[in-house]
Design a protein around this motif. Structure first.
Motif, short mmCIF file in Angstrom:
data_model
loop_
_atom_site.label_atom_id
_atom_site.label_comp_id
_atom_site.label_asym_id
_atom_site.label_seq_id
_atom_site.Cartn_x
_atom_site.Cartn_y
_atom_site.Cartn_z
N CYS A 133 -1.81 -2.30 2.34
CA CYS A 133 -2.71 -1.56 1.45
C CYS A 133 -3.60 -2.51 0.66
O CYS A 133 -4.78 -2.21 0.42
N TRP A 171 4.06 -2.76 3.26
CA TRP A 171 3.03 -1.76 2.99
C TRP A 171 2.13 -2.20 1.84
O TRP A 171 0.93 -1.91 1.82
N ALA A 197 5.99 1.30 -2.66
CA ALA A 197 5.85 0.82 -1.28
C ALA A 197 6.66 -0.45 -1.05
O ALA A 197 6.94 -1.22 -1.97
#
Length: 223
Positions: free
Chosen positions: A151, A147, A143
């Motif tokens: 996350c 991101w 990622a």
């Protein structure tokens, strides 16, 4: 509200939905169980007890077995550690995300899971830890930083919120007389303090972690 604040708020709302919805909570509760049993294991070792193993079950229950004195501070702290560990992991993760160290937070989670894997003694437990660790690795490796932060924020929110729901579940079970060997009831027998008191202490810790951790997450850097 900048993009970082908004992204974290959305992540928090998603985490809340995952915790409150029965269909998503049942499989994802395994993550909470991993953190819970890991807390028992770490404190057992720190208190001088011998860790014999950890078992994680498909019904999302778990068991950490350690040997040592059946009473005294070591046993009390070992029993005390499980429920708060979930919220405190979420709090620590929130601090790292707020410090723009989401990738490091993910790798710290992977390292803890690897250590935990060495103590797991059943196939479902091994699978649960591997799946959880694999998800963290995929995000940390593939990622983008944005991101990873998102996350990481979602995971922290889930731990902070998910650390509270098992307390309400335990309270209902105790009211129906179905949790005589719960951590709270074992602590009651060891210390003489009522099990409800331990539930209240755990709730205060979880609520404080949610307030502080949520504040840090809502101040996360712009993504």
């Amino acid at each position: 509200m900048d993009s970082g604040n908004l992204a974290s708020l959305v992540a928090g709302l998603i985490a809340l939905a995952l915790v409150l919805n029965r269909g998503s909570w049942l499989p994802l509760r395994n993550v909470v169980t991993i953190a819970h049993e890991g807390g028992h294991a770490v404190v057992a070792l720190l208190s001088g007890r011998k860790l014999n193993g950890i078992r994680l079950h498909s019904d999302t229950s778990g068991l950490t077995v350690s040997t040592g004195k059946a009473h005294g501070p070591g046993m009390v702290f070992t029993l005390l550690a499980g429920y708060p560990s979930v919220s405190l992991l979420g709090l620590g993760g929130a601090w790292l995300v707020n410090a723009d160290l989401a990738r490091q937070m993910l790798w710290a989670g992977i390292a803890l899971l690897v250590a935990l894997l060495l103590a797991v003694r059943n196939a479902f437990g091994v699978l649960s830890v591997l799946v959880t660790g694999g998800a963290l690795f995929a995000v940390s490796w593939f990622a983008t930083p944005a991101w990873q932060a998102l996350c990481g924020s979602l995971l922290c929110w889930f731990l902070l919120l998910g650390g509270l729901r098992p307390l309400s579940e335990l309270s209902r079970k105790r009211a129906r007389g179905r949790a005589r060997d719960s951590d709270a009831d074992q602590l009651a027998r060891l210390t003489g303090a009522p099990g409800g008191l331990w539930l209240f202490v755990w709730f205060l810790i979880g609520a404080a972690a949610l307030i502080v951790g949520g504040y840090w997450l809502l101040l996360m850097p712009q993504v």
